[in-house]
Design an enzyme around this catalytic site. Sequence first.
Site, short mmCIF file in Angstrom:
data_model
loop_
_atom_site.label_atom_id
_atom_site.label_comp_id
_atom_site.label_asym_id
_atom_site.label_seq_id
_atom_site.Cartn_x
_atom_site.Cartn_y
_atom_site.Cartn_z
N ARG A 236 0.91 -1.15 0.16
CA ARG A 236 -0.04 -0.19 -0.02
C ARG A 236 0.90 1.26 0.05
O ARG A 236 1.85 1.42 0.72
CB ARG A 236 -0.93 0.03 1.25
CG ARG A 236 -2.33 -0.83 1.03
CD ARG A 236 -3.21 -0.30 0.00
NE ARG A 236 -4.24 -1.24 -0.39
CZ ARG A 236 -4.34 -1.94 -1.12
NH1 ARG A 236 -3.20 -2.54 -1.91
NH2 ARG A 236 -5.47 -2.75 -1.23
N GLU A 265 -3.56 7.61 -5.98
CA GLU A 265 -3.23 6.76 -7.32
C GLU A 265 -4.64 7.36 -8.29
O GLU A 265 -5.82 7.31 -7.89
CB GLU A 265 -3.77 5.15 -7.04
CG GLU A 265 -2.74 4.59 -6.13
CD GLU A 265 -2.55 3.33 -5.67
OE1 GLU A 265 -3.79 2.62 -6.37
OE2 GLU A 265 -1.97 2.57 -5.11
N HIS A 283 -0.47 -0.02 -10.04
CA HIS A 283 -1.32 -0.98 -9.13
C HIS A 283 -1.92 -2.44 -9.84
O HIS A 283 -3.05 -2.64 -9.88
CB HIS A 283 -2.55 -0.23 -8.52
CG HIS A 283 -3.06 -0.77 -7.18
ND1 HIS A 283 -3.52 -0.25 -6.19
CD2 HIS A 283 -3.06 -2.14 -6.84
CE1 HIS A 283 -3.88 -0.90 -5.20
NE2 HIS A 283 -3.64 -2.32 -5.64
N1 LIG Z 1 -0.61 -4.41 -5.11
C1 LIG Z 1 -1.56 -5.24 -4.97
O1 LIG Z 1 -2.56 -5.32 -6.16
C2 LIG Z 1 -1.82 -5.92 -3.69
C3 LIG Z 1 -2.71 -7.39 -3.96
C4 LIG Z 1 -2.91 -7.74 -2.87
C5 LIG Z 1 -2.85 -7.39 -1.57
N2 LIG Z 1 -2.22 -6.25 -1.49
C6 LIG Z 1 -1.96 -5.66 -0.25
O2 LIG Z 1 -0.70 -6.27 0.35
C7 LIG Z 1 -0.50 -6.20 1.75
C8 LIG Z 1 -0.23 -7.73 2.22
O3 LIG Z 1 -1.46 -8.66 2.11
P1 LIG Z 1 -1.57 -9.98 2.32
O4 LIG Z 1 -2.67 -10.50 1.92
O5 LIG Z 1 -0.20 -10.54 2.69
O6 LIG Z 1 -2.07 -9.39 4.14
P2 LIG Z 1 -1.91 -10.46 5.47
O7 LIG Z 1 -2.89 -10.29 6.49
O8 LIG Z 1 -1.80 -11.81 4.97
O9 LIG Z 1 -0.47 -10.15 5.97
C9 LIG Z 1 -0.13 -9.12 6.38
C10 LIG Z 1 0.88 -9.31 7.56
O10 LIG Z 1 1.40 -7.77 7.97
C11 LIG Z 1 1.87 -8.03 9.34
N3 LIG Z 1 1.78 -6.77 9.90
C12 LIG Z 1 0.74 -5.94 10.58
N4 LIG Z 1 1.28 -5.00 11.08
C13 LIG Z 1 2.93 -5.07 10.93
C14 LIG Z 1 4.03 -4.15 11.28
N5 LIG Z 1 3.66 -3.19 11.81
N6 LIG Z 1 5.11 -4.70 10.83
C15 LIG Z 1 5.33 -5.92 10.40
N7 LIG Z 1 4.34 -6.56 9.93
C16 LIG Z 1 3.04 -6.36 10.24
C17 LIG Z 1 0.58 -8.88 9.89
O11 LIG Z 1 0.87 -9.47 11.19
C18 LIG Z 1 0.26 -9.71 8.76
O12 LIG Z 1 1.01 -10.89 9.14
C19 LIG Z 1 -1.71 -5.71 2.09
O13 LIG Z 1 -1.71 -4.43 2.26
C20 LIG Z 1 -2.65 -5.75 0.88
O14 LIG Z 1 -3.64 -4.89 0.82
C21 LIG Z 1 -1.72 -5.56 -2.68
O1 LIG Z 2 -5.79 -5.42 -1.79
C1 LIG Z 2 -5.74 -5.87 -3.02
O2 LIG Z 2 -6.51 -6.74 -3.30
C2 LIG Z 2 -4.87 -5.37 -4.13
O3 LIG Z 2 -4.52 -4.07 -3.94
C3 LIG Z 2 -5.62 -5.36 -5.38
O4 LIG Z 2 -6.54 -4.27 -5.65
P1 LIG Z 2 -7.39 -4.06 -6.97
O5 LIG Z 2 -8.51 -5.20 -6.61
O6 LIG Z 2 -8.09 -2.98 -6.94
O7 LIG Z 2 -6.60 -4.69 -8.17
#
Ligand SMILES: NC(=O)c1ccc[n+]([C@@H]2O[C@H](COP(=O)([O-])OP(=O)(O)OC[C@H]3O[C@@H](n4cnc5c(N)ncnc54)[C@H](O)[C@@H]3O)[C@@H](O)[C@H]2O)c1
Ligand SMILES: O=C(O)[C@H](O)COP(=O)(O)O
Length: 507
Positions: A236, A265, A283
Site C-alpha cells: 500500500r 492513485e 497498481h
Molecule cells: N498490489 C496489489 O495489487 C496487492 C494485492 C494484494 C494485496 N495487496 C496488499 O498487500 C498487503 C499484504 O497482503 P496480505 O494478503 O499478505 O496480508 P496479510 O494480512 O496476510 O499479511 C499482513 C501481515 O502484516 C503483518 N503486520 C501487521 N502490522 C505489521 C507491522 N507493523 N510490521 C510488520 N508486519 C506487520 C501482519 O501480522 C500480517 O502477518 C496488504 O496491504 C494488501 O492490501 C496488494
Molecule cells: O488489496 C488488494 O487486493 C490489491 O490492492 C488489489 O486491488 P485491486 O483489486 O484494485 O487490483
Amino acid sequence: MAPVCVRRILISESVDPCCKKILQENGIEVTEKQNLTKDELVAEIKDYEGLVVRSATKITAEIINAADNLKIIGRAGTGVDNVDVDAATKKGIIVMNTPGGNTVSAAELTCAMIISLSRHVPQAVMSMKAGKWERKKFMGSELYGKVLGIIGLGRIGKEVATRMQSFGMKTIGYDPITPPEVSATWGVEQMSLEQLWPQCDYITVHTPLMPSTTGLLNDATFAECKKGVKVVNCARGGIIDEDALLRALESGQCGGAGLDVFVEEPPKNRALVDHFNVISCPHLGASTREAQARCGQEIALQIVDMLKGRELVGAVNAQVLAHSFSPESHLWIRLGEALGAVLRSCTTSKQPYDQVDITTLGSSLKSSCELLSSAALVGLLKDGSRNGPNLINALTAQLMVLSVNGIKYTATGSIQGDVPVLLDLNGSEFRQPVPLTGNLLFFKAAVTPQLLPTVTGVLATAGAEVQSFSTSATRGGDQWSCIGLSTALSDLAALKSLVKEVAAVSI
Ligand SMILES: NC(=O)c1ccc[n+]([C@@H]2O[C@H](COP(=O)([O-])OP(=O)(O)OC[C@H]3O[C@@H](n4cnc5c(N)ncnc54)[C@H](O)[C@@H]3O)[C@@H](O)[C@H]2O)c1
Ligand SMILES: O=C(O)[C@H](O)COP(=O)(O)O
C-alpha cells in the site's frame, strides 16, 4: 437463517464476469456501472442492497450514509482500506473480502520487481526502444547470496520468501503477529527492525496500511540501511514514505525502488515515477486473469452462501454473525431479541438505559454470549426504522444507551422445544414459562379477585381476544401477568388506571 436479504447488487469496478454470472444464477439482479463519480455513486447506491468493488471505489462514510438499503459491501480482493468499515459497521452493513484470491499474483509481481531492480530490466527495455545499445550503463548484480528483508510475513510475504529463496537469497523478516517458529519453517529468520535494516540488500513490505505501518521506511530508517539498498512496495502507498524515498534515491542511500502502489492513485506528483532508479506499475499486483477469476468467483460465492444462510466467510466486520448460522443459534437469537423486546416495552417511559447486562448460564452458551448480547440489544433498541439495530451494529449501539436510569429491569428466558420462553420478569418468576410469540400484554398489579375480570373486560371492549394467560409468583404483594392476545393493543390508557405497570409487545 440468512441475516439479510439482498435482491439487487451494483458492481462498480472491473470485476471478473464470473461474479455477475454466479450472482445472477442465484436470483440476484446485477448492474455494472464503472467509473462513477462520488456524487453519481451517492445517487446510485440508494437503489441497491449490495455493492461489489475492487480498490478504486472509495466507499466513504458519506456514501455509506446515503446507502439506505445497503446490506453488504463485497471487496473482490484483499485490502479494505478503500471502505470506511467503521461507518459500515455502525450502519449494520456487512463488509467482506477475498484475501487469498490474489496472493500469488501479488507475490509474483513483487518477485518481478526485485529481479527487475537487480538487472535494470525496465530501464534497459526503454533504452533499446529508444534505439540505443547501452551495455555498460545497465551493469547489474546477482540476487544469489543477497539478503532480502521482508516486512509483513502474512500470505504474500510468505510466498515472496519461498520464491526468492530459489534464487539463493537469504530471507530475514519482521512481523509482530506471525510467530518466528512459524516463519522459520518457510525459511525466514525473524528479528527486530533495528537488527534487520543494516543487513538488507533488498527490502520488501507486505503489511496493511495502518498507523503503525505508515512511513515504516522513513528518513531515519533509510539512514540505518546499507547504502544502495533497494526497496519494493507492492502493498500500500505510504508504507514507504514517498518524500523520504525520493531523498534517499537522490542521495544514493537507496539504490532503486519498485513501486506498484502510491499514496495517491494515480500519483499526481510524478517525481518518484520519473526517477531513473524507480520502476513502477499502475497498481497491477492483482491484475492477472487467475487472480481476478478467483476473487470474482469467491466474492460472489461468499455473498450467495451468506444469503442462503449456509455460512459467513470473509467478513471483516460482523464477526458475531459467523456464529449465527447454526440452527441452534437461530433459536437463541430469537430468544435474545424477544427478551430485549419485552424489556423495551416494559421500560418505554424510562429510556434511555444507562446499562445493559446480558448474562448467559451454562457452558454451551459461553461462546454465544456476544451473539446473544447483540440479539438482545436488537430487541431492546428496535425502533421500527429501516436502518435500526441489527446483529452487526447492535453492539456499537451501546453508544446510544447513555443517560441515567438507576432502576434495574431484568428478563430471564430460555428455549423450550423450539420456542423462546420468558421465565422471569424483574425478579418475578412465572409459574408457567411464557412463550415469547404473538401479541403479548404484560402488567404488574396487586393480586385481587376483581383484577382479571376487569382487565379482560377492557380487552374485550378493545376487540382483543384472550388466547393465553400466565402469572408470576407474588413479589412484594405484586404479581406480573402476561396475556396472549389475538391482536396488538395500540392504546393502553384504559389499563394504566387499573394496574401499576403495563406494556404491550408484538414478537
Ligand atoms: N498490489 C496489489 O495489487 C496487492 C494485492 C494484494 C494485496 N495487496 C496488499 O498487500 C498487503 C499484504 O497482503 P496480505 O494478503 O499478505 O496480508 P496479510 O494480512 O496476510 O499479511 C499482513 C501481515 O502484516 C503483518 N503486520 C501487521 N502490522 C505489521 C507491522 N507493523 N510490521 C510488520 N508486519 C506487520 C501482519 O501480522 C500480517 O502477518 C496488504 O496491504 C494488501 O492490501 C496488494
Ligand atoms: O488489496 C488488494 O487486493 C490489491 O490492492 C488489489 O486491488 P485491486 O483489486 O484494485 O487490483
